[in-house]
Design a protein around this motif. Structure first.
Motif, PDB file in Angstrom:
ATOM      1  N   SER A  78     -19.328  23.774 -34.462  1.00 43.38           N
ATOM      2  CA  SER A  78     -17.889  23.694 -34.154  1.00 43.38           C
ATOM      3  C   SER A  78     -17.143  24.890 -34.719  1.00 43.38           C
ATOM      4  CB  SER A  78     -17.308  22.392 -34.711  1.00 43.38           C
ATOM      5  OG  SER A  78     -17.874  21.276 -34.062  1.00 43.38           O
ATOM      6  N   GLU A  79     -17.509  25.327 -35.937  1.00 41.92           N
ATOM      7  CA  GLU A  79     -16.831  26.480 -36.531  1.00 41.92           C
ATOM      8  C   GLU A  79     -17.100  27.746 -35.710  1.00 41.92           C
ATOM      9  OE1 GLU A  79     -18.643  24.306 -38.056  1.00 41.92           O
ATOM     10  OE2 GLU A  79     -17.253  23.327 -39.462  1.00 41.92           O
ATOM     11  N   ARG A  80     -18.369  27.907 -35.291  1.00 44.45           N
ATOM     12  CA  ARG A  80     -18.687  29.080 -34.473  1.00 44.45           C
ATOM     13  C   ARG A  80     -17.977  29.006 -33.119  1.00 44.45           C
ATOM     14  NH1 ARG A  80     -23.708  27.663 -36.363  1.00 44.45           N
ATOM     15  NH2 ARG A  80     -24.479  27.099 -34.279  1.00 44.45           N
ATOM     16  N   ARG A 122     -22.654  34.998 -24.846  1.00 44.03           N
ATOM     17  CA  ARG A 122     -22.572  34.357 -26.166  1.00 44.03           C
ATOM     18  C   ARG A 122     -22.049  32.934 -26.069  1.00 44.03           C
ATOM     19  NH1 ARG A 122     -20.178  39.188 -27.585  1.00 44.03           N
ATOM     20  NH2 ARG A 122     -18.244  38.182 -28.304  1.00 44.03           N
ATOM     21  N   HIS A 179     -24.130  29.639 -27.009  1.00 43.79           N
ATOM     22  CA  HIS A 179     -23.562  28.658 -27.930  1.00 43.79           C
ATOM     23  C   HIS A 179     -23.724  27.245 -27.382  1.00 43.79           C
ATOM     24  CE1 HIS A 179     -21.067  27.401 -31.262  1.00 43.79           C
ATOM     25  NE2 HIS A 179     -20.246  26.749 -30.441  1.00 43.79           N
ATOM     26  N   ALA A 193     -15.026  27.610 -32.583  1.00 40.23           N
ATOM     27  CA  ALA A 193     -13.628  27.983 -32.806  1.00 40.23           C
ATOM     28  C   ALA A 193     -13.482  29.496 -32.894  1.00 40.23           C
ATOM     29  CB  ALA A 193     -13.121  27.305 -34.081  1.00 40.23           C
ATOM     30  N   ALA A 194     -14.467  30.162 -33.511  1.00 38.62           N
ATOM     31  CA  ALA A 194     -14.417  31.620 -33.605  1.00 38.62           C
ATOM     32  C   ALA A 194     -14.523  32.256 -32.219  1.00 38.62           C
ATOM     33  CB  ALA A 194     -15.541  32.114 -34.522  1.00 38.62           C
ATOM     34  N   LEU A 195     -15.367  31.666 -31.357  1.00 38.82           N
ATOM     35  CA  LEU A 195     -15.476  32.185 -29.991  1.00 38.82           C
ATOM     36  C   LEU A 195     -14.159  32.038 -29.234  1.00 38.82           C
ATOM     37  CD1 LEU A 195     -19.024  30.912 -28.942  1.00 38.82           C
ATOM     38  CD2 LEU A 195     -18.309  33.305 -29.176  1.00 38.82           C
ATOM     39  N   ARG A 233      -8.219  37.097 -28.206  1.00 40.79           N
ATOM     40  CA  ARG A 233      -8.043  38.513 -28.520  1.00 40.79           C
ATOM     41  C   ARG A 233      -8.499  39.399 -27.364  1.00 40.79           C
ATOM     42  NH1 ARG A 233     -11.446  42.252 -30.157  1.00 40.79           N
ATOM     43  NH2 ARG A 233     -13.108  40.756 -30.633  1.00 40.79           N
ATOM     44  N   ALA A 263     -11.175  31.967 -30.544  1.00 43.16           N
ATOM     45  CA  ALA A 263     -10.236  32.954 -31.090  1.00 43.16           C
ATOM     46  C   ALA A 263     -10.561  34.346 -30.559  1.00 43.16           C
ATOM     47  CB  ALA A 263     -10.295  32.933 -32.624  1.00 43.16           C
ATOM     48  N   GLU A 264     -11.871  34.648 -30.466  1.00 48.27           N
ATOM     49  CA  GLU A 264     -12.265  35.948 -29.921  1.00 48.27           C
ATOM     50  C   GLU A 264     -11.823  36.084 -28.470  1.00 48.27           C
ATOM     51  OE1 GLU A 264     -16.259  38.723 -29.216  1.00 48.27           O
ATOM     52  OE2 GLU A 264     -16.464  36.696 -30.033  1.00 48.27           O
ATOM     53  N   TYR A 265     -11.928  34.975 -27.718  1.00 45.37           N
ATOM     54  CA  TYR A 265     -11.499  35.024 -26.311  1.00 45.37           C
ATOM     55  C   TYR A 265     -10.016  35.380 -26.212  1.00 45.37           C
ATOM     56  CZ  TYR A 265      -9.905  33.564 -21.737  1.00 45.37           C
ATOM     57  OH  TYR A 265      -9.319  33.543 -20.504  1.00 45.37           O
TER      58      TYR A 265
END
Length: 736
Positions: free
Chosen positions: A246-248, A223, A227, A250-252, A258, A254-256
């Motif tokens: 950029s928003e997606r 993913r 991206h 940042a979500a990646l 976690r 944050a997921e990393y």
């Protein structure tokens, strides 16, 4: 002649144990090394204070020969009795149940009360007991003697036990009795196999790290790569940034964070030089501004290499790869299979083997699939099946065929159980037969002492409870017949399955014991230790040489090894002959272990190291003498071929074992017809011709000597394949 044992060996072993205890990375290994170090400290202290006489059959001062000593590596007694130490759990439980003080004196006194004797008698009749040490048979023997009306014998035995009762565990361990079919043995108990499986079940690191990589980090890396590929053109990633990118991103990130907190087994993603780490570092920098030229170059290289290796995420090639990996990740790991197999064994008797074990090695059932989260019908891994098969209870031949008994050394481990079964025929009283059988198995676990001055190990009939019970055996002929059948069975097994291996010492001791039980005057001789050899041999070596001389006189074996047709040997003349054949003209105790080894090897040649004894008893290889010769010579050739060109000191054991296999092959070849001899020798020559030149050169003299012997000519001494050598071995000088 007293030959004191030096403390140098003890100090060396102590130093090694201490080094391991301090430096090894595995806590379990360190703890085991600490225990060894404590034992070696006791040995050293006992030798220095004179309370230990290492080399004697009664090495511990104030302990008679019948008390089993605690023995560690090399046959050194520590000074403690093996049945001593803290109370065992079953002793503590007995004391609690009867409200007794937690000491062995109280337990001993209780056993001799009317209540205690009755409890022991119930154990005798049920067979629901186990003997970890021979001493645990003593009080059962007292109970049996009293029931048999031999009060005098019981009182004599008690008088001998009284002095040592406070220090020794004389209490049999209660354990349900599970009789196996006659003639079956097992290498490991169910409990021992479950312990091994449970250890495997705890090794979750590597397989679960791989599963985590396949199911968590690979999909996440796909993913992140996809991206970045949204931003790529012909110049590479980050050529443009689509809306919402950029928003997606940042979500990646944050997921990393976690995922990294939840999934900690796989750590590749944390290494800066890895592709995923580069993609994430570039993403962090991109969200705060422009990429540096260096990071942009690393990003392009990482993305290109990932696409080249697996294809673009979403492409057919990439989808197929990830599908295969997902299927692999779905497979059960070894620890899951180990838990399942241990659970299958849990309901079975833990102190015995398993008849028909194949039913427990079948694929995963539907119920197990639900219980353990494994796919139905999945086969158990071969390595775990091998571990479980060690608990198989089956006839000896079947265990050999299954690979459960891969060597003569392992075969020796099973002989006590088979020998214990012969004790069942020593009495018509089932309780006495069971007691003698259980004691036979326990006594076989008594570790051998380091002995000097031609002393012999303590034998079962020297133990006071066995002496007291001996006169009550009433089926002597049945016992003799069973012992004779077993010794022949074992001889056939050795010659059939392990023709290229000399009979190991534990098996020699068992064969010797069986020969005495069978009242057969056939001597079996041990392989002597070169580092403590005193230059002398016990009388049975001379008897073994006489027996061998009758069998090999005028044969290929005699011509190859240059044996004169002596008819009789006295112990002194036998030792002198061995020294002379080894070119040790002094004929006295030697300093060099290598020189000692050359003398011992000549004794092995003269006695055939038990091969003649087995043949005397009627043992034969199932495939015939020619096959046994072929396999032995092939084993010797294989071991020599495995010695590197620049062979050194570390390769000497392989050379020695190859020489022993060669000697056995020569003996078997001697029992073949002239036509079979020519055929097998030609086969060996063809096998050697296929080896590298250095191996051919090493074996060529031995082959020439064997060819001469086969043609009726004596082999020259310089071409004999011998395992021991004073100075560099001839074979190892070749190729340098």
């Amino acid at each position: 002649m007293d030959t004191p044992v030096s403390t140098d060996y003890v100090r060396t072993q102590l130093a090694r144990a201490l080094a391991t205890a301090h430096n090894h990375t595995d806590p379990a290994v360190r703890k085991a090394a600490e225990r060894r170090a404590h034992s070696w400290k006791r040995v050293r202290k006992g030798m220095e204070k004179g309370t230990l006489a290492i080399g004697s059959r009664t090495p511990v001062r104030h302990l008679p020969a019948w008390v089993t000593p605690e023995v560690i590596h090399g046959g050194f007694a520590t000074g403690l009795p093996a049945a001593g130490g803290p109370l065992r759990p079953h002793e503590e439980e007995l004391a609690r149940r009867h409200g007794l003080p937690a000491d062995r004196s109280a337990l001993y006194t209780h056993h001799l009360t009317e209540e205690g004797i009755a409890a022991l008698t119930r154990l005798l009749d049920s067979g629901d007991y186990a003997l970890d040490q021979p001493e645990q048979a003593a009080l059962l023997a007292v109970a049996w003697l009293l029931r048999a009306g031999d009060t005098a014998g019981a009182l004599d035995l008690i008088a001998e036990l009284d002095r040592f009762a406070p220090a020794l565990c004389l209490t049999p361990r209660p354990e349900p009795h599970h009789a196996l079919p006659p003639g079956t043995v097992h290498r490991r108990t169910v409990a021992e196999v479950r312990t091994a499986l449970d250890e495997r079940a705890q090794r979750t690191g590597q397989p679960h790290a791989l599963r985590e990589a396949l199911t968590v980090w690979n999909p996440f890396a796909d993913r992140v790569l996809a991206h970045w590929l949204e931003t790529a053109d012909d110049s590479g990633p980050d050529a443009h940034r689509p809306q919402g990118w950029s928003e997606r991103g940042a979500a990646l990130l944050a997921e990393y964070e976690r995922l990294a907190a939840e999934h900690t087994l796989c750590t590749k993603h944390r290494k800066p030089g890895r592709n995923l780490a580069i993609l994430l570092a570039a993403l962090r920098e991109a969200l705060s501004g422009e990429l540096s030229p260096r990071l942009r170059g690393l990003l392009r290289h990482a993305a290109d290499s990932m696409v080249a290796k697996r294809g673009r995420p979403g492409s057919e090639r990439h989808i197929l790869l990830r599908a295969r990996q997902a299927a692999q990740a779905a497979l059960p790991t070894h620890d899951m299979s180990a838990r399942l197999l241990s659970a299958r064994l849990e309901p079975l008797p833990q102190s015995s083997g398993v008849p028909g074990i194949d039913r427990l090695l079948s694929p995963v059932t539907a119920e197990e699939a639900r219980r353990f989260g494994m796919p139905e019908g999945h086969p158990l891994p071969g390595g775990l099946r091998t571990i479980a098969a060690r608990a198989a209870a089956a006839p000896l031949g079947e265990l050999v065929e299954r690979g459960v008994v891969p060597s003569a050394e392992v075969l020796a481990e099973l002989v006590p159980a088979l020998a214990a079964q012969t004790e069942a025929g020593s009495s018509t009283d089932p309780a006495l037969a069971r007691l003698l059988s259980a004691h036979r198995a326990a006594f076989s676990r008594r570790r051998s002492l380091l002995l000097l001055n031609l002393e012999h190990q303590v034998r079962a009939h020297e133990l006071p409870w066995i002496r007291a019970l001996e006169r009550h055996r009433d089926a002597a002929e049945t016992r003799r017949r069973a012992a004779r059948e077993l010794i022949l069975h074992l001889g056939n097994a050795v010659l059939t399955h392990f023709p290229g291996t000399i009979v190991p010492n534990p098996l020699v001791r068992e064969l010797d014991s069986l020969a005495r039980a069978a009242e057969l005057d056939v001597p079996f001789v041990e392989e002597l230790a070169a580092d403590i050899f005193t230059g002398r041999f016990t009388p049975k070596f001379a008897r073994a040489a006489e027996l061998a001389a009758r069998q090999v006189r005028g044969s290929l074996y005699a011509r190859y090894y240059g044996l004169a047709p002596e008819k009789t040997y006295a112990p002194k003349t036998f030792a002198a002959l061995c020294h002379s054949r080894a070119d040790n003209t002094r004929g006295r105790p030697l300093v060099s272990p290598a020189r000692n080894g050359t003398v011992i090897e000549q004794a092995q040649i003269l006695t055939t190291h038990n091969l003649a004894a087995l043949v005397e008893l009627g043992a034969r290889p199932a495939g015939g003498w020619a096959e046994a010769a072929r396999r032995s010579l092939a084993s010797a050739v294989h071991m020599v071929a495995a010695v590197p060109r620049e062979g050194g000191y570390a390769d000497l054991p392989r050379i020695k074992n190859a020489a022993f296999a060669w000697r056995q092959g020569v003996f078997f070849l001697s029992r073949c017809s002239p036509g079979e001899q020519r055929e097998e020798l030609a086969e060996t020559e063809r096998r050697v011709a296929d080896l590298p030149e250095v191996a051919q050169e090493r074996l060529r003299p031995a082959l020439g000597g064997l060819r001469a012997a086969q043609e009726g000519r004596p082999a020259e001494r310089g071409v004999l394949f011998l395992g021991w050598s004073v100075g560099p071995h001839r074979m190892l000088r070749i190729g340098r």
